[in-house]
Design a protein around this motif. Structure first.
Motif, PDB file in Angstrom:
ATOM      1  N   LEU A 193       0.845  -1.178   0.000  1.00  0.00           N
ATOM      2  CA  LEU A 193       0.000   0.000   0.000  1.00  0.00           C
ATOM      3  C   LEU A 193       0.890   1.241   0.000  1.00  0.00           C
ATOM      4  N   ALA A 194       0.336   2.349  -0.411  1.00  0.00           N
ATOM      5  CA  ALA A 194       1.084   3.606  -0.434  1.00  0.00           C
ATOM      6  C   ALA A 194       0.400   4.619   0.471  1.00  0.00           C
ATOM      7  N   ALA A 195       1.206   5.449   1.122  1.00  0.00           N
ATOM      8  CA  ALA A 195       0.661   6.450   2.041  1.00  0.00           C
ATOM      9  C   ALA A 195       1.108   7.840   1.628  1.00  0.00           C
ATOM     10  N   ARG A 196       0.233   8.802   1.841  1.00  0.00           N
ATOM     11  CA  ARG A 196       0.528  10.221   1.618  1.00  0.00           C
ATOM     12  C   ARG A 196       0.018  11.020   2.811  1.00  0.00           C
ATOM     13  N   LEU A 197       0.667  12.157   3.059  1.00  0.00           N
ATOM     14  CA  LEU A 197       0.310  13.002   4.196  1.00  0.00           C
ATOM     15  C   LEU A 197      -0.484  14.220   3.758  1.00  0.00           C
ATOM     16  N   VAL A 198      -1.401  14.610   4.619  1.00  0.00           N
ATOM     17  CA  VAL A 198      -2.130  15.870   4.471  1.00  0.00           C
ATOM     18  C   VAL A 198      -1.450  16.865   5.394  1.00  0.00           C
ATOM     19  N   ARG A 199      -1.035  18.017   4.857  1.00  0.00           N
ATOM     20  CA  ARG A 199      -0.231  18.957   5.635  1.00  0.00           C
ATOM     21  C   ARG A 199      -0.922  20.310   5.779  1.00  0.00           C
ATOM     22  N   SER A 200      -0.560  20.981   6.854  1.00  0.00           N
ATOM     23  CA  SER A 200      -1.179  22.269   7.149  1.00  0.00           C
ATOM     24  C   SER A 200      -0.680  23.362   6.206  1.00  0.00           C
ATOM     25  N   PRO A 201      -1.596  24.186   5.676  1.00  0.00           N
ATOM     26  CA  PRO A 201      -1.166  25.339   4.890  1.00  0.00           C
ATOM     27  C   PRO A 201      -0.862  26.553   5.766  1.00  0.00           C
ATOM     28  N   HIS A 202      -1.079  26.420   7.067  1.00  0.00           N
ATOM     29  CA  HIS A 202      -0.957  27.564   7.978  1.00  0.00           C
ATOM     30  C   HIS A 202       0.252  27.410   8.909  1.00  0.00           C
ATOM     31  N   HIS A 203       0.804  28.551   9.318  1.00  0.00           N
ATOM     32  CA  HIS A 203       1.921  28.551  10.269  1.00  0.00           C
ATOM     33  C   HIS A 203       1.451  28.222  11.685  1.00  0.00           C
ATOM     34  N   HIS A 204       0.232  28.584  11.999  1.00  0.00           N
ATOM     35  CA  HIS A 204      -0.257  28.434  13.375  1.00  0.00           C
ATOM     36  C   HIS A 204      -1.780  28.440  13.319  1.00  0.00           C
ATOM     37  N   ALA A 205      -2.383  27.372  13.778  1.00  0.00           N
ATOM     38  CA  ALA A 205      -3.852  27.310  13.696  1.00  0.00           C
ATOM     39  C   ALA A 205      -4.378  26.200  14.592  1.00  0.00           C
TER      40      ALA A 205
END
Length: 903
Positions: A193-205
């Motif tokens: 299986l393959a995995a990908r990450l969802v990352r924050s577009p914000h510096h602080h939230a």
């Protein structure tokens, strides 16, 4: 898409429905030919180079439709009938291979040059090889390999027995069969299986809600995981447990992972990650470390943004400055910089025998295991880490990247899962070096004797601690250089900000403070009209000196003085040449810069430990088990070399089983130039026990006293009478013999205020000279020549040591001239400019051998000092040429040129 027919490695090949695809993807994903490496996918690095009709081509940017009817040669096709090509032989024998990730592409490009021009000049080699990048060993050894291959060009093929590789891992790397992590994923017999990450577009939230419904509807998506799925602790870290694997409730930097999507293909995981909806409440952020120190915006709730302080105090600096004849004060600024290893982060995991197994090139396998056990809330025996062939690290792969999320996915799904970063993800989300602001004040008398030093160090750790406290401790306690100064006051601060976390990068804080220290000394020499070499000699630590931490320097410090003596001879000779150039130059100015340094071996104020097991099989084969990792620096090869020498066995009979937490003894991580020092010390203890057991067995069978026996090519033989010998297999009689050796350094904890304690057991010393040209029309700086003089205790492998020094010099050159990471802007090697072939100076190096009384065979580490000392030597050369003291790096920027460098 239509089919494409072409010739691949001499065989007619058809790839169906591939016309619009890139050749690199077809080679790796369809044909499982992994010699062409995926290093950038933007035609920047050359790791994917192949030959198309004899010409070099970057396969990541070649469409299959353009290959119809053409001949393609990959590294796998270069060897034939068990023979190796002359270029492969040359690379193997000259030390042109370090980590080996760039090697297949380099070899093929070199072959194409020699095919067209069998006797190229150095300048022609540099111009032809310019498109290909190397980060580990620099380019000098590659140039030497091509020149050597040119001398053998009349005979193009050699039997493997005619090749004398410099290390045990070299042949696999020059033939393209060495399997890096992404290669193992591409060629896995069992689908992953393959995995990908969802990352924050914000510096602080604040994270208000994560909606995975749309992602789970994407075809092929198996699962979406968030912080709520972590069964144990979500606060990890080697020093300060403050970093989550997946952000819970809050994100603290732009790019922080908040969710993971697992699918049956990488494309499905990528599409699924795009469909995860995260609702944020955006918070004020702080990106400037000086503003962060005011604590108006808290990066972590309930505490100051000043994470750690480290002081160093000796004598009375206030009184000493009152009496000083000259005082130099400056502020130095060093930017965030990138490791730029050519192998991006990758890993895979699987479920086996009731445990989670994680495979990656992480350089701290046991620290990683401890973190994963904590995260999964499971017994230690339920997690296994297996280190993979590593395509460069320089400290960057000592932190968790893919390992934590992969362990979570395997733990939940009980299925094999992989994750591979692309270059943009590697650049934008992995730890960088610590930016520093250093305010420095140095006082001296008229003779040049330094009487006082005060410095304030501010280092940015980003959103999480990582190795920041250790970097600050080392920087603060080495911030006065290798000099005997009676009055010292250092104040160091480690500061949280809402930026990408920072971590270890070759030198671990020493390059930053060395830049400041040696710039200060150079300025003192200028103001007092003193020779810069003599100023340093007047102030250096000597036998009987005590470091400012209070420790007696009972390891040999003569090497520092000897390095300055040899540097003095070079400096006086080159001074005349440079002065002559300046008299005759039109437009350019030339300068000569000098700097010295010291680097503490091992962790600062912490004991390093290692255990090595050495086992001899019933047939006489030797296996070495170590928890330390080979990151491309050749440590496994050195272990095999020493074992072979000591036991009189062929190197091919030695296997090194490194960094498998189920098989290898636990050790500290691989860092701080300590692998040679502590590994070989432990191994020699294990060998001593082996010798005792083997000689006892041989004595009984030969009727010779054990004291009269020695190892020999036959096994064990009498030192007093010829013809009396016995093989190792004959001694063992069908059994195996395994002995362990342990070694621990004697560092102690340091006081946080005064810095008192034993910081290190041993230090490496070096002096470096750089000749620079400042081009008048543009202010651009070019480094022409460098001279490195290193005290290494004892040279154990001259070729590998030279490659380490040359690679360090070139990395330091890049950090001085133009490497500057800007988070949110630096996304490829088009923005982050590491040195290429055209940047290489003529590099000369000399090794001083002042045996270390605690070192194995008298040796000590030498891999990091070469990079640190380059920074100030180039800056001092610029000042020598122009009279302009540059206090900020890098120098080849519009800002620094504006300071007057081109006047």
């Amino acid at each position: 898409m239509s089919d494409v027919v072409f010739t691949l490695n001499g065989k007619a090949t058809i790839v169906q429905g591939s016309s619009e695809r890139f050749l690199l993807n077809v080679l790796r994903d369809d044909l499982h030919l992994t010699g062409a490496k995926r290093g950038c996918e933007s035609s920047d690095c050359g790791c994917c180079t192949v030959l198309v009709d004899g010409r070099p081509a970057k396969s990541c940017s070649v469409r299959m439709k353009d290959l119809a009817g053409k001949q393609v040669l990959t590294i796998e096709g270069l060897s034939r009938d068990g023979q190796v090509h002359v270029v492969q032989k040359a690379f193997a024998e000259t030390g042109a291979v370090q980590c080996g990730f760039c090697t297949p592409g380099m070899i093929l490009r070199a072959k194409s040059l020699l095919d067209a021009n069998p006797t190229p000049t150095r300048e022609q080699i540099i111009a032809w090889m310019q498109p290909n990048l190397c980060r580990c060993g620099g380019y000098q050894k590659i140039i030497e390999a091509i020149q050597y291959a040119s001398t053998l060009w009349d005979r193009q093929w050699f039997e493997a027995s005619e090749v004398a590789p410099s290390r045990i891992d070299i042949m696999a790397k020059v033939q393209g069969t060495a399997q890096f992590t992404a290669d193992r994923i591409a060629t896995s017999a069992e689908p992953m299986l393959a995995a990908r990450l969802v990352r924050s577009p914000h510096h602080h939230a604040k994270i208000q809600r994560i909606d995975a419904v749309a992602a789970l509807a994407v075809p092929g998506v198996i699962a979406v995981f968030t912080a709520e799925d972590i069964p144990g602790s979500n606060a990890l870290g080697k020093i300060v447990p403050d970093q989550p694997v997946l952000a819970a409730h809050k994100v603290r930097w732009q790019g922080e992972p908040v969710a993971m999507v697992v699918a049956d293909t990488d494309a499905g995981a990528r599409d699924g990650a795009r469909q995860v909806r995260v609702e944020y409440e955006v918070l004020p952020h702080v990106l400037d470390m000086e503003k962060a120190m005011q604590d108006e915006i808290a990066v972590h709730e309930g505490g100051s943004n000043i994470l750690r302080r480290q002081g160093l105090v000796r004598g009375d600096t206030a009184a000493a400055f009152l009496d000083a004849a000259v005082i130099v004060e400056n502020e130095y600024r060093l930017p965030m910089q990138e490791h730029a290893y050519l192998e991006c982060e990758a890993g895979f995991g699987y479920w086996e025998d009731g445990k989670v197994v994680i495979c990656s090139p992480n350089q701290a396998p046991y620290a990683t295991k401890h973190d994963l056990v904590k995260m999964l809330a499971c017994p230690p025996e339920k997690v296994r880490i297996i280190h993979q062939t590593c395509g460069g690290s320089f400290g960057g792969k000592g932190e968790l990247s893919v390992e934590g999320v992969l362990a979570l996915a395997v733990h939940k799904l009980r299925r094999p899962v992989s994750m591979i970063y692309g270059r943009e993800e590697s650049l934008t989300t992995t730890p960088k070096s610590h930016p520093f602001i250093i305010r420095y004040k140095t006082g001296a008398d008229l003779s040049g004797k330094i009487t006082a030093v005060e410095a304030t160090l501010v280092a940015e750790t980003g959103a999480y601690a990582l190795t920041g406290p250790a970097v600050l401790k080392r920087a603060a306690t080495q911030a006065y250089g290798p000099y005997d100064i009676p009055n010292i006051k250092i104040d160091g601060y480690l500061v949280y900000t809402n930026t990408i976390p920072t971590g270890a990068l070759r030198g671990f804080g020493v390059p930053q403070v060395t830049f400041a220290v040696e710039s200060q000394l150079d300025e003192l020499a200028r103001r007092l009209n003193l020779d810069p070499i003599e100023l340093r000699r007047k102030n250096i630590l000597r036998e009987g000196s005590r470091a400012a931490t209070g420790e007696a320097l009972d390891t040999n410090v003569k090497g520092l003085e000897r390095s300055l003596e040899q540097a003095g001879e070079i400096y006086r000779r080159e001074r005349k040449i440079v002065d002559g150039k300046n008299r005759n130059a039109s437009g350019s100015k030339f300068g000569l810069g000098v700097a010295s340094m010291w680097f503490g071996i091992g962790r600062t104020g912490n004991r390093d430990f290692v255990r090595i097991d050495v086992e001899i099989s019933p047939t006489g084969g030797v296996s070495v088990f170590t928890g330390l990792t080979d990151l491309g620096q050749g440590s496994n090869g050195l272990v095999a070399q020493i074992i072979a020498q000591e036991l009189y066995v062929p190197p091919a009979a030695v296997s090194v089983i490194a960094a498998d937490t189920d098989l290898s003894p636990e050790s500290t991580d691989t860092s701080a130039s300590k692998v040679t020092y502590i590994t070989l010390n432990a191994m020699l203890k294990a060998l001593a026990l082996l010798k005792e057991e083997l000689f006892a067995g041989a004595a009984a069978q030969l009727g010779v006293p054990a004291a009269e026996l020695q190892f020999c090519p036959e096994g064990v033989c009498s030192a007093t009478g010829p013809g009396r010998s016995i093989t190792l297999a004959g001694i063992l009689r069908g059994r195996s013999l395994r002995c362990s050796g342990s070694y621990e350094t004697r560092a102690t904890l340091l006081d946080a205020v005064t810095g008192q304690g034993i910081a290190h057991q041993s230090y490496e010393y070096a002096t470096h000279i750089s000749e620079v040209e400042v081009i008048g029309a543009t202010g651009e700086v070019r480094v022409i020549n460098t001279w490195s003089i290193h005290d290494v205790g004892r040279v154990l492998n001259a070729q590998n040591l030279a490659a380490q020094i040359e690679g360090g010099v070139l990395m330091g050159l890049g950090r001085v001239l133009r490497e500057n990471y800007i988070h949110g802007q630096t996304r490829s090697f088009k923005q982050y400019l590491i040195p290429r072939f055209a940047d290489i100076p003529f590099m000369y190096h000399e090794f001083i051998e002042e045996p270390d009384p605690y070192g194995p065979f008298g040796a000590r580490g030498a891999s990091e000092g070469s990079s640190a000392v380059v920074l100030p030597s180039i800056a001092n050369g610029i000042c020598d040429a122009t009279g302009v003291r540059l206090t900020a790096l890098p120098v080849n920027t519009e800002e620094t040129k504006y300071q007057g460098i081109n006047r």
